[in-house]
Motif scaffolding. Structure first.
Motif, short mmCIF file in Angstrom:
data_model
loop_
_atom_site.label_atom_id
_atom_site.label_comp_id
_atom_site.label_asym_id
_atom_site.label_seq_id
_atom_site.Cartn_x
_atom_site.Cartn_y
_atom_site.Cartn_z
N ASN A 91 0.84 -1.19 0.00
CA ASN A 91 0.00 0.00 0.00
C ASN A 91 0.88 1.25 0.00
O ASN A 91 1.70 1.43 0.89
N LEU A 92 0.70 2.08 -1.01
CA LEU A 92 1.43 3.34 -1.09
C LEU A 92 0.48 4.46 -0.68
O LEU A 92 -0.54 4.70 -1.33
N HIS A 93 0.81 5.13 0.43
CA HIS A 93 0.00 6.23 0.94
C HIS A 93 0.54 7.53 0.38
O HIS A 93 1.73 7.81 0.47
N VAL A 94 -0.35 8.32 -0.21
CA VAL A 94 0.01 9.61 -0.79
C VAL A 94 -0.71 10.68 0.01
O VAL A 94 -1.94 10.76 -0.01
N HIS A 95 0.05 11.49 0.74
CA HIS A 95 -0.50 12.57 1.56
C HIS A 95 -0.32 13.89 0.83
O HIS A 95 0.81 14.26 0.49
N PHE A 96 -1.42 14.59 0.60
CA PHE A 96 -1.37 15.92 0.00
C PHE A 96 -1.52 16.95 1.12
O PHE A 96 -2.52 16.97 1.83
N LEU A 97 -0.50 17.77 1.27
CA LEU A 97 -0.44 18.76 2.34
C LEU A 97 -0.52 20.16 1.76
O LEU A 97 -0.34 20.35 0.55
N PRO A 98 -0.79 21.17 2.58
CA PRO A 98 -0.83 22.55 2.07
C PRO A 98 0.50 22.96 1.42
O PRO A 98 1.55 22.36 1.67
N ASN A 99 0.44 23.97 0.60
CA ASN A 99 1.61 24.52 -0.12
C ASN A 99 2.21 23.51 -1.08
O ASN A 99 3.44 23.45 -1.24
N ASP A 100 1.38 22.69 -1.70
CA ASP A 100 1.81 21.71 -2.70
C ASP A 100 2.85 20.73 -2.18
O ASP A 100 3.73 20.29 -2.92
N GLN A 101 2.78 20.39 -0.93
CA GLN A 101 3.67 19.39 -0.36
C GLN A 101 3.02 18.01 -0.49
O GLN A 101 1.82 17.86 -0.31
N VAL A 102 3.83 17.01 -0.81
CA VAL A 102 3.35 15.64 -0.97
C VAL A 102 4.29 14.72 -0.20
O VAL A 102 5.50 14.88 -0.25
N LYS A 103 3.70 13.77 0.56
CA LYS A 103 4.50 12.77 1.27
C LYS A 103 4.06 11.39 0.80
O LYS A 103 2.87 11.14 0.62
N LEU A 104 5.03 10.52 0.61
CA LEU A 104 4.77 9.14 0.19
C LEU A 104 5.27 8.19 1.26
O LEU A 104 6.34 8.41 1.84
N GLY A 105 4.52 7.13 1.52
CA GLY A 105 4.96 6.13 2.49
C GLY A 105 4.31 4.78 2.22
O GLY A 105 3.15 4.71 1.84
N TRP A 106 5.08 3.72 2.43
CA TRP A 106 4.58 2.36 2.24
C TRP A 106 4.06 1.79 3.54
O TRP A 106 4.56 2.12 4.62
N SER A 107 3.07 0.89 3.45
CA SER A 107 2.60 0.18 4.64
C SER A 107 2.06 -1.18 4.23
O SER A 107 1.78 -1.44 3.07
N ARG A 108 1.93 -2.05 5.25
CA ARG A 108 1.41 -3.40 5.01
C ARG A 108 -0.11 -3.42 5.01
O ARG A 108 -0.72 -4.36 4.52
N ASP A 109 -0.73 -2.41 5.62
CA ASP A 109 -2.19 -2.39 5.73
C ASP A 109 -2.70 -1.00 5.38
O ASP A 109 -1.97 -0.18 4.83
N ALA A 110 -3.96 -0.73 5.71
CA ALA A 110 -4.57 0.54 5.32
C ALA A 110 -4.14 1.71 6.20
O ALA A 110 -4.47 2.86 5.90
N TRP A 111 -3.41 1.45 7.27
CA TRP A 111 -2.95 2.54 8.14
C TRP A 111 -1.73 3.21 7.54
O TRP A 111 -0.77 2.57 7.18
N SER A 112 -1.79 4.52 7.50
CA SER A 112 -0.69 5.28 6.95
C SER A 112 0.50 5.26 7.91
O SER A 112 0.33 5.30 9.13
N PRO A 113 1.72 5.23 7.37
CA PRO A 113 2.89 5.28 8.26
C PRO A 113 3.08 6.64 8.91
O PRO A 113 3.86 6.77 9.84
#
Length: 167
Positions: free
Chosen positions: A134-156
């Motif tokens: 599961n690749l979690h894609v977080h869209f934050l203010p000011n066009d910031q993006v964070k990516l993180g892998w996890s084994r389940d639906a919970w974001s890292p």
């Protein structure tokens, strides 16, 4: 020379060839099977993780996200200030991730003059471990993006609630 005698000569030469080279042909075929099996075993036990990836979107911005993609694999939509979706399945490979997203607008934002905007950001793709699909894609203010892998639906990047067990 008749056709029958020509066929007998061809048959005799094929028999001589097979008598001389059959052992080497069999060994070569066995060697190819062993090499293929060894390569397959290495990929299964020691190779990098591969296969389908589920994209999970997390939005923390004040505009809805109409859609996004990571290295060409399309993801879902998200409401403004939260919400999100899971999209399955695509293959994401490489060392970098090109994230493209389209910012949508609410009705009040449309009345204020805002319109659809397409954004692009290239950032390093985090290292993927075995079992992390599961690749979690977080869209934050000011066009910031964070990516993180996890084994389940919970974001890292989120705090997991502790599960209380009954005794």
């Amino acid at each position: 020379m008749s056709l029958l005698s020509r066929l007998e000569k061809i048959d005799a030469s094929l028999n001589r060839f097979w008598a001389r080279w059959s052992r080497w042909l069999r060994r070569g075929l066995i060697l190819l099977v062993v090499i293929w099996g060894g390569n397959l075993a290495w990929a299964v036990f020691f190779g990098p993780p591969t296969g389908g990836v589920a994209l999970i979107i997390h939005s923390e911005i004040d505009r809805p996200i109409l859609g996004f993609s990571v290295n060409g694999v399309a993801g879902g939509n998200a409401f403004a200030h939260g919400g999100g979706a899971l999209t399955c399945c695509g293959t994401i490979e490489g060392d970098t991730a090109e994230v493209i997203w389209t910012l949508d607008i609410t009705h009040s934002q449309y009345l204020q003059g805002m319109r659809l905007e397409k954004r692009l950001k290239t950032l390093p793709l985090p290292e993927r471990k075995w079992g992390e699909d599961n690749l979690h894609v977080h869209f934050l203010p000011n066009d910031q993006v964070k990516l993180g892998w996890s084994r389940d639906a919970w974001s890292p990047f989120e705090i997991r609630p502790e599960i209380k067990t009954k005794k």
